[in-house]
Design a protein around this motif. Sequence first.
Motif, mmCIF file in Angstrom:
data_model
loop_
_atom_site.group_PDB
_atom_site.id
_atom_site.type_symbol
_atom_site.label_atom_id
_atom_site.label_comp_id
_atom_site.label_asym_id
_atom_site.label_seq_id
_atom_site.Cartn_x
_atom_site.Cartn_y
_atom_site.Cartn_z
ATOM 1 N N ALA A 1 13.208 52.384 53.946
ATOM 2 C CA ALA A 1 12.322 53.081 54.883
ATOM 3 C C ALA A 1 11.820 52.208 56.022
ATOM 4 C CB ALA A 1 11.133 53.678 54.126
ATOM 5 N N ASP A 2 11.734 50.891 55.809
ATOM 6 C CA ASP A 2 11.217 50.020 56.864
ATOM 7 C C ASP A 2 12.227 49.819 57.992
ATOM 8 O OD1 ASP A 2 13.012 48.504 55.371
ATOM 9 O OD2 ASP A 2 11.907 46.636 55.690
ATOM 10 N N THR A 3 13.473 50.202 57.751
ATOM 11 C CA THR A 3 14.543 49.959 58.725
ATOM 12 C C THR A 3 15.184 51.248 59.228
ATOM 13 O OG1 THR A 3 15.011 47.855 57.627
ATOM 14 C CG2 THR A 3 16.700 48.703 59.119
ATOM 15 N N LEU A 4 15.333 52.227 58.355
ATOM 16 C CA LEU A 4 15.991 53.483 58.717
ATOM 17 C C LEU A 4 14.983 54.629 58.716
ATOM 18 C CD1 LEU A 4 19.329 53.181 56.705
ATOM 19 C CD2 LEU A 4 18.900 52.610 59.097
ATOM 20 N N SER A 5 14.769 55.206 59.878
ATOM 21 C CA SER A 5 13.810 56.299 60.011
ATOM 22 C C SER A 5 14.446 57.625 59.610
ATOM 23 C CB SER A 5 13.315 56.402 61.457
ATOM 24 O OG SER A 5 12.685 55.211 61.866
ATOM 25 N N PRO A 6 13.638 58.605 59.184
ATOM 26 C CA PRO A 6 14.177 59.943 58.927
ATOM 27 C C PRO A 6 14.811 60.518 60.192
ATOM 28 C CG PRO A 6 11.973 59.731 58.005
ATOM 29 C CD PRO A 6 12.207 58.515 58.848
ATOM 30 N N THR A 7 15.867 61.281 60.014
ATOM 31 C CA THR A 7 16.517 61.938 61.151
ATOM 32 C C THR A 7 15.936 63.337 61.339
ATOM 33 O OG1 THR A 7 18.293 62.656 59.666
ATOM 34 C CG2 THR A 7 18.663 60.643 60.956
ATOM 35 N N PRO A 8 16.013 63.873 62.559
ATOM 36 C CA PRO A 8 15.360 65.153 62.836
ATOM 37 C C PRO A 8 16.116 66.355 62.273
ATOM 38 C CG PRO A 8 16.504 64.370 64.782
ATOM 39 C CD PRO A 8 16.582 63.260 63.778
ATOM 40 N N ALA B 1 24.861 54.471 57.040
ATOM 41 C CA ALA B 1 23.992 53.297 57.070
ATOM 42 C C ALA B 1 23.012 53.308 55.896
ATOM 43 C CB ALA B 1 23.227 53.244 58.387
ATOM 44 N N ARG B 2 22.649 54.488 55.425
ATOM 45 C CA ARG B 2 21.697 54.601 54.310
ATOM 46 C C ARG B 2 22.248 53.957 53.042
ATOM 47 N NH1 ARG B 2 17.966 59.116 55.026
ATOM 48 N NH2 ARG B 2 18.363 60.276 56.943
ATOM 49 N N GLY B 3 23.443 54.385 52.646
ATOM 50 C CA GLY B 3 24.035 53.839 51.436
ATOM 51 C C GLY B 3 24.354 52.366 51.554
ATOM 52 N N ALA B 4 24.836 51.969 52.737
ATOM 53 C CA ALA B 4 25.196 50.561 52.934
ATOM 54 C C ALA B 4 23.968 49.662 52.826
ATOM 55 C CB ALA B 4 25.864 50.382 54.292
ATOM 56 N N LEU B 5 22.876 50.070 53.448
ATOM 57 C CA LEU B 5 21.672 49.241 53.392
ATOM 58 C C LEU B 5 21.092 49.211 51.985
ATOM 59 C CD1 LEU B 5 19.760 47.495 55.064
ATOM 60 C CD2 LEU B 5 18.369 49.541 55.492
ATOM 61 N N ASN B 6 21.121 50.332 51.291
ATOM 62 C CA ASN B 6 20.642 50.339 49.906
ATOM 63 C C ASN B 6 21.496 49.429 49.042
ATOM 64 O OD1 ASN B 6 18.846 51.471 47.794
ATOM 65 N ND2 ASN B 6 20.756 52.331 46.996
ATOM 66 N N TRP B 7 22.817 49.441 49.263
ATOM 67 C CA TRP B 7 23.701 48.570 48.484
ATOM 68 C C TRP B 7 23.368 47.100 48.753
ATOM 69 C CZ3 TRP B 7 26.953 44.562 48.327
ATOM 70 C CH2 TRP B 7 27.825 44.468 47.253
ATOM 71 N N LEU B 8 23.257 46.725 50.021
ATOM 72 C CA LEU B 8 22.988 45.322 50.356
ATOM 73 C C LEU B 8 21.667 44.853 49.780
ATOM 74 C CD1 LEU B 8 24.541 43.176 52.104
ATOM 75 C CD2 LEU B 8 25.464 45.493 52.282
ATOM 76 N N ARG B 9 20.659 45.723 49.801
ATOM 77 C CA ARG B 9 19.329 45.313 49.345
ATOM 78 C C ARG B 9 19.200 45.317 47.827
ATOM 79 N NH1 ARG B 9 15.117 47.610 54.021
ATOM 80 N NH2 ARG B 9 15.807 46.066 55.579
ATOM 81 N N THR B 10 20.231 45.753 47.123
ATOM 82 C CA THR B 10 20.227 45.679 45.665
ATOM 83 C C THR B 10 21.319 44.745 45.148
ATOM 84 O OG1 THR B 10 21.598 47.683 45.604
ATOM 85 C CG2 THR B 10 19.230 47.981 45.335
ATOM 86 N N ALA B 11 22.008 44.069 46.056
ATOM 87 C CA ALA B 11 23.122 43.193 45.662
ATOM 88 C C ALA B 11 22.617 41.842 45.186
ATOM 89 C CB ALA B 11 24.072 43.009 46.837
ATOM 90 N N GLY B 12 23.289 41.299 44.181
ATOM 91 C CA GLY B 12 22.989 39.962 43.711
ATOM 92 C C GLY B 12 23.727 38.920 44.535
ATOM 93 N N SER B 13 23.280 37.682 44.456
ATOM 94 C CA SER B 13 23.882 36.611 45.245
ATOM 95 C C SER B 13 25.357 36.420 44.909
ATOM 96 C CB SER B 13 23.121 35.298 45.014
ATOM 97 O OG SER B 13 23.109 34.963 43.626
ATOM 98 N N GLU B 14 25.734 36.649 43.635
ATOM 99 C CA GLU B 14 27.131 36.480 43.247
ATOM 100 C C GLU B 14 28.014 37.553 43.891
ATOM 101 O OE1 GLU B 14 25.234 39.316 40.493
ATOM 102 O OE2 GLU B 14 24.669 37.360 41.326
ATOM 103 N N GLU B 15 27.461 38.727 44.148
ATOM 104 C CA GLU B 15 28.233 39.790 44.797
ATOM 105 C C GLU B 15 28.472 39.469 46.273
ATOM 106 O OE1 GLU B 15 27.334 44.044 42.959
ATOM 107 O OE2 GLU B 15 25.473 43.025 43.481
#
Length: 315
Positions: free
Chosen positions: A15-22, A52-66
């Motif tokens: 939510a801090d990066t991707l705003s709701p769309t109209p 962008a929603r799924g990609a950002l959620n994936w990156l923000r839940t990824a571990g360093s090994e991934e």
Amino acid sequence: MIDLARLQQAQARIADTLSPTPLMLDHPLTERLGRRVWLKGELFQRTGSFKARGALNWLRTAGSEELAGGLGAVSAGNHALGLAWAARQVGVPVTIVMPENASHFKVEGSRELGAEVILHGDINDAWNLMHRLVEERGLTLVHPYDDERIVAGQGTVGLEILEQCPEATAILCPVGGGGLIGGIGVATASLRPSLSLIGVEPAGAASMAHAWAQGGPARLERISTCAKSLAASIVGEHTYPLSRQNVQALASVDEAAIHRAMHHLLYRAKLAAEPGAAVGVAALLEAAVTLPPEGDVVVVITGGNLGGEELEAFL
């Protein structure tokens, strides 16, 4: 297990990066159908689509090994743009394999965001090459739709629709590999189970309908559609059961109907959407779906990434 809590966590995470769309009222379609038709403007999201929603959620839940060896993906373009953008936020390299007929606009856009883009064969050839690159380079594969973290991120579209349109009784959603409709279905089944969620596919790439008929994911031998963002040859092991559980109906539209819908979006709704985003509107224009007798209808306009040469075909 993808449940409502995972969607809500994803919504808070991005939510801090991707705003709701109209949500925009389509006046001509509203007048035509005698009920309010709203367009969910995912073409206004970062990178021009819901991906962008799924990609950002994936990156923000990824571990360093991934992340250590870099990321890899296969994409017709929108997932490539979303993943390249999200990965750039944390300085992680991305390798994308796209079919040779991929949109030049999306190829160049992904490269501008720092991704290495390889054009190779058709979508099945692209997947074969990516699997080899994962082994050779030690990449972590970020699947464009068959990944629970991706699906949870895409499902935030559904949460927004339910918040924005309390009188909606039907949502029409384009279907490629099923990640978006899978995520939206988790939201609707949990929060508004009476709502009718309808998937719409191009007739030349109806991979979800094929899976339903076969009783599980099954590869289409041939893909032929101008809606390249929906040209998945097979749906996912995660997305198939989600669709069977939470999607009430599937419809398909032919190429002529997609062209008419593109014309409607460009000239009547004033939206420069891409062909894959137009299939829900096409289904309404062609009366290809059975709607609940009352209530508002929401059509997800999934993206707007198309270059001038592609746009000219619909002018």
